[in-house]
Design a protein around this motif. Structure first.
Motif: not given
Length: 205
Positions: A58-75
């Motif tokens: 769900p779009v409002e839960q971005y930060y709940r799952f943020h850790e999953h994609w944080r590294f790849v998004l920074q890359r």
């Protein structure tokens, strides 16, 4: 489901990195436009994968799952910044990164690029440029390290304006000081050998 899509994204990011890493080879400097075009093609795949990732929570839960994609998004932010630098020797804006990745700038619009992830990507690029400065000399391109030095010094000045807390971003920023020092040593070596020539003035910064 999120983890599966992120794994596929990470694989695509590795492919983009592999393409761009070849610019560090002596022959790679002549092939920079071609390598950037190939990376841009791979970013089309990234946009498709990002579109799929958006459907997994769900779009409002971005930060709940943020850790999953944080590294790849920074890359991916770093790879976007590196491509833009190689093409125009300019600093990528956050707006340009989200365009390349097919996501949003602001949180309200959905899956977005957090400002800290953008800044982390820019700092990773600084380390890559320090390496490029050294390899430019090996390839006989003596003006590029001076341009990189000017760019990194401006970047460093910008980061000094930020009040970074003691977090991963702050640690990464501390690494920028070493990148500045490394590039200055390259420029110094070129200067004492009489190989350093200031880039032609003119055009936009």
């Amino acid at each position: 489901d999120i983890r599966k899509v992120v794994q596929v994204l990470e694989q695509t990011a590795r492919e983009v990195l592999t393409v761009l890493q070849s610019v560090h080879q002596p022959s790679g400097f002549k092939e920079i436009p071609g390598k950037c075009a190939k990376a841009r093609e791979l970013f089309c795949t990234v946009r498709t994968q990002m579109a799929e990732l958006k459907t997994k929570f769900p779009v409002e839960q971005y930060y709940r799952f943020h850790e999953h994609w944080r590294f790849v998004l920074q890359r991916l932010a770093f790879l976007s910044a590196f491509v833009v630098y190689l093409e125009s020797e300019a600093l990528v804006t956050r707006e340009e990164v989200v365009q390349i990745l097919g996501i949003e700038v602001v949180r309200e619009k959905g899956f977005h690029l957090d400002v800290e992830d953008y800044l982390a990507g820019v700092l990773i690029m600084a380390s890559e440029l320090a390496r490029l400065a050294v390899n430019s000399v090996t390839a006989g391109d003596y003006s590029r390290p001076i341009r990189i030095s000017n760019f990194i010094n401006e970047l460093d000045s910008g980061f000094r304006l930020l009040n970074l807390k003691n977090d991963p971003l702050r640690k990464r920023y501390d690494g920028l000081k070493y990148d500045v020092k490394k590039i200055e040593e390259v420029v110094y070596d070129l200067s004492i050998r009489g190989l350093a020539k200031e880039p032609e003035s003119g055009g936009d910064k």
